[in-house]
Design an enzyme around this catalytic site. Structure first.
Site, PDB file in Angstrom:
ATOM      1  N   CYS A   1      -2.365  24.304 -58.689  1.00 48.61           N
ATOM      2  CA  CYS A   1      -2.405  24.510 -57.235  1.00 48.61           C
ATOM      3  C   CYS A   1      -3.740  25.106 -56.779  1.00 48.61           C
ATOM      4  O   CYS A   1      -4.169  24.870 -55.646  1.00 48.61           O
ATOM      5  CB  CYS A   1      -1.278  25.443 -56.799  1.00 48.61           C
ATOM      6  SG  CYS A   1       0.362  24.971 -57.363  1.00 48.61           S
TER       7      CYS A   1
ATOM      8  N   ASP B   1       4.258  29.976 -59.422  1.00 54.05           N
ATOM      9  CA  ASP B   1       5.716  29.920 -59.428  1.00 54.05           C
ATOM     10  C   ASP B   1       6.221  28.930 -60.469  1.00 54.05           C
ATOM     11  O   ASP B   1       7.189  29.190 -61.175  1.00 54.05           O
ATOM     12  CB  ASP B   1       6.227  29.498 -58.050  1.00 54.05           C
ATOM     13  CG  ASP B   1       6.058  30.584 -57.008  1.00 54.05           C
ATOM     14  OD1 ASP B   1       5.441  31.617 -57.331  1.00 54.05           O
ATOM     15  OD2 ASP B   1       6.504  30.397 -55.874  1.00 54.05           O
TER      16      ASP B   1
ATOM     17  N   CYS C   1      -1.053  27.764 -54.057  1.00 48.65           N
ATOM     18  CA  CYS C   1       0.328  27.961 -54.473  1.00 48.65           C
ATOM     19  C   CYS C   1       1.118  28.686 -53.375  1.00 48.65           C
ATOM     20  O   CYS C   1       0.555  29.248 -52.437  1.00 48.65           O
ATOM     21  CB  CYS C   1       0.376  28.729 -55.788  1.00 48.65           C
ATOM     22  SG  CYS C   1       1.933  28.522 -56.695  1.00 48.65           S
ATOM     23  N   ASP C   2       2.431  28.705 -53.531  1.00 50.82           N
ATOM     24  CA  ASP C   2       3.358  29.037 -52.446  1.00 50.82           C
ATOM     25  C   ASP C   2       3.038  30.314 -51.674  1.00 50.82           C
ATOM     26  O   ASP C   2       3.034  30.314 -50.442  1.00 50.82           O
ATOM     27  CB  ASP C   2       4.776  29.191 -53.010  1.00 50.82           C
ATOM     28  CG  ASP C   2       5.352  27.910 -53.553  1.00 50.82           C
ATOM     29  OD1 ASP C   2       4.607  26.925 -53.650  1.00 50.82           O
ATOM     30  OD2 ASP C   2       6.538  27.897 -53.899  1.00 50.82           O
ATOM     31  N   LYS C   3       2.820  31.430 -52.376  1.00 54.28           N
ATOM     32  CA  LYS C   3       2.698  32.714 -51.689  1.00 54.28           C
ATOM     33  C   LYS C   3       1.308  32.941 -51.127  1.00 54.28           C
ATOM     34  O   LYS C   3       1.099  33.858 -50.339  1.00 54.28           O
ATOM     35  CB  LYS C   3       3.080  33.862 -52.633  1.00 54.28           C
ATOM     36  CG  LYS C   3       4.422  33.675 -53.306  1.00 54.28           C
ATOM     37  CD  LYS C   3       5.518  33.316 -52.331  1.00 54.28           C
ATOM     38  CE  LYS C   3       6.780  32.853 -53.018  1.00 54.28           C
ATOM     39  NZ  LYS C   3       6.662  31.636 -53.821  1.00 54.28           N
TER      40      LYS C   3
ATOM     41  N   CYS D   1       2.427  21.377 -55.490  1.00 52.90           N
ATOM     42  CA  CYS D   1       3.558  20.528 -55.876  1.00 52.90           C
ATOM     43  C   CYS D   1       3.775  19.384 -54.894  1.00 52.90           C
ATOM     44  O   CYS D   1       3.645  19.541 -53.674  1.00 52.90           O
ATOM     45  CB  CYS D   1       4.809  21.372 -56.013  1.00 52.90           C
ATOM     46  SG  CYS D   1       4.697  22.590 -57.329  1.00 52.90           S
TER      47      CYS D   1
ATOM     48  N   SER E   1      13.438  27.754 -54.778  1.00 60.22           N
ATOM     49  CA  SER E   1      12.220  26.975 -54.684  1.00 60.22           C
ATOM     50  C   SER E   1      12.409  25.887 -53.637  1.00 60.22           C
ATOM     51  O   SER E   1      13.527  25.416 -53.401  1.00 60.22           O
ATOM     52  CB  SER E   1      11.919  26.332 -56.041  1.00 60.22           C
ATOM     53  OG  SER E   1      11.014  25.271 -55.906  1.00 60.22           O
TER      54      SER E   1
END
Length: 573
Positions: free
Chosen positions: A57, A89, A130-132, A199, A476
């Site tokens: 990511c 993650d 990435c996500d956060k 992702c 997720s």
């Protein structure tokens, strides 16, 4: 005649660090890192990179950060590149390390605020993958309230046979059920992740990128681009230049972030079928901006917004396939035309959302990824906020309708994710069960782990549509099925999910927005009186600090003065 506005001070912060005789030592230090005489008269633009080799990511973000820096320099600013953290993650999922995932959102926000505040940056470009990273960057931008632009690192290209990371998690379940061999699992593992980018489905990263663009904090199109290619590099250069323009015009995040812009973000998240994590993150971002937002706003907005995107995990297509037909801008234009977006909200272009969308062309006629508003996948929101005696402060489910709208079954209690995953893989969970995974909340986990390992195992074993799963943890964006997370109050503080026992009948009703245990109130009171808190997972270090100060999931799991803010701040329109 209207009163003429004074010109914006483009160096309001950096001049305090580098101007005058007293600051000669500061200038001396900066000369050693490349500043020249003329640079001290330029606005300083901090470039907050989340580069790291530890995840696809973010592995390419160092290059993107350099492009943003070049854009700021070419526009007349002086860029200063710095780094903050990321965690993966996908790598930490299913392990104790996942406890640090949501914590990293706060660390990212705190560290960007710390560096920008200490160094006197006038403006910011933040880059996340990435996500956060994304909500962390946005929270820092809102707290600092200096001209800022967020850049998304972009989506990964699909692997062989259109695989992605969720295909690997589901293949683990298929292997445990004997449906595939070790060699087949290894082939999936080797081919699912072909290179840089976040992702591939409409999981949390792509969800939050779309939400931040809808908020107005990213340039048009930034949220729907492949990670690798000329379009993403140009997006970064334009972002650097855009911050200098915002400085000249005196436009700050507080001019962009409002209740109406957050409603735009909620609308876009729903229309693309986004992750439940968006609820948690948008609440936290609104708190950082001083904008009043609560769980019930998602229900209010969601009643009139349809799900239109046939994207994974519950749908068919990948984000890169949406990118190929125009990304989310044509979708946003359709929503605006239907009266579902506030077109008058200001954005980082210096123009309104409506002005940004005016020249956007519609999707190709033959595409099947985005449904017309007249023929939605679901006529209202898939993000369902539930209440009941299991979740008096609320819970969040992602229910597209494909899973059904109601589930009733006996509780199967698991203290933590590992026990649940082991039971699923050992074929100890049966069709009709309501799996309860508890003590995974913000405080009890701590860190509110995502439950992709158990949900992936359920799908891989063919149980994805035959059981329900509820938790005070979270999911997720890759999870799908009849799943309910963010249950509040959490078990660690004595919430009702901690009082459930094996065999209790649980009702989850998406139409009535209800999650209830068929337990008499007097019996619940007796169980509560007998309840004792568990020993904390961590007694020192960052997890212990986080557990001491974190708020309920219903407030966004934030670590600021959340109670004071929620009581004292008035909504900003």
């Amino acid at each position: 005649m209207p009163k003429r506005q004074p010109p914006a001070d483009v160096r309001a912060h950096s001049r305090q660090v580098v101007d005058g005789v007293k600051q000669a030592p500061s200038r001396a230090m900066l000369r050693a890192v490349g500043f020249k005489d003329e640079d001290f008269a330029k606005p300083q633009v901090g470039i907050a990179s989340t580069w790291a080799d530890l995840t696809p990511c973010n592995v390419h973000i160092a290059e993107l950060a350099r492009e943003a820096a070049a854009g700021a320099n070419a526009a007349g600013g002086k860029s200063v590149l710095f780094n903050t953290i990321t965690v993966s993650d996908g790598i930490s999922m299913g392990s104790p390390g996942m406890r640090y995932s949501l914590v990293s959102r706060e660390v990212i926000a705190d560290s960007i605020e710390t560096v920008a505040g200490a160094e006197g940056f006038d403006g910011l470009v933040t880059l996340g993958g990435c996500d956060k990273n994304m909500p962390g960057c946005a929270m820092a931008m809102a707290r600092l309230n200096r001209p800022s632009v967020f850049v998304y690192g972009g989506t990964i290209l699909p692997g062989a046979q259109r695989r992605d990371i969720v295909a690997v998690f589901e293949a683990v379940g298929s292997r445990s059920a004997g449906q595939i061999s070790d060699a087949q699992l290894l082939e999936v593992e080797r081919t699912a992740i072909p290179g840089p980018g976040s992702c591939a489905g409409l999981y949390t990263a792509n969800t939050m990128a779309s939400a931040i663009e809808a908020l107005g904090l990213s340039l048009p199109g930034s949220s729907a681009q492949d990670a690798v290619g000329a379009a993403k590099r140009e997006d970064c250069r334009r972002a650097g230049a855009a911050v200098v323009n915002l400085l000249k015009r005196g436009i700050r995040p507080s001019d962009i972030l409002s209740r109406r812009s957050f409603e735009n973000a909620i609308t876009v998240v729903i229309s693309v079928g986004g992750s439940t994590n968006a609820v948690l993150h948008l609440l936290a971002m609104a708190q950082a901006a001083g904008v009043r937002l609560n769980l019930d706003d998602f229900t209010r907005v969601g009643r009139r917004v349809p799900v239109l995107a046939d994207l994974r995990p519950s749908g068919k297509y990948l984000m890169s396939e949406l990118v190929a037909i125009g990304g989310i801008l044509p979708l946003m234009k359709r929503l605006l035309a239907a009266g579902l977006l506030h077109g008058d909200c200001l954005t980082v272009t210096g123009h309104t959302l409506g002005e940004n969308l005016a020249s956007v062309e519609d999707y190709p006629a033959a595409q099947e990824i985005i449904r017309p508003i007249s023929n939605p996948i679901k006529k209202d929101s898939h993000l369902i906020v539930l209440y009941g005696n299991v979740a008096p402060e609320g819970a969040v489910a992602k229910i597209t309708g494909k899973e059904g709208l109601k589930f009733v079954g006996p509780a199967r209690i698991f203290e933590g994710e590992e026990a649940a995953t082991a039971a699923i893989l050992a074929d100890k969970v049966k069709a009709g069960d309501v799996i309860v995974i508890r003590n995974e909340g913000p405080r009890g986990g701590p860190g509110m782990r995502e439950m992709l390992s158990p949900t992936g195992a359920l799908v891989g074993r063919g149980l994805g549509d035959k059981v329900a799963l509820i938790t005070d943890g979270r999911f997720s964006g890759g999870s799908h099925g009849f799943v309910v997370g963010h249950i509040a109050p959490e078990a660690a503080v004595g919430g009702p999910i901690g009082l459930l026992r094996n065999g209790d009948r649980i009702t989850i009703d998406a139409q009535r927005r209800l999650i209830d245990a068929q337990i008499p109130a007097a019996q619940l009171r007796r169980r509560r009186a007998a309840w004792k808190p568990r020993r904390p997972y961590a007694i020192r270090g960052v997890l212990a600090k986080y557990a001491r100060v974190v708020s309920s999931a219903s407030l966004g799991a934030v670590t600021d003065e959340h109670e004071l803010l929620s009581k004292s701040k008035k909504p900003r329109r």
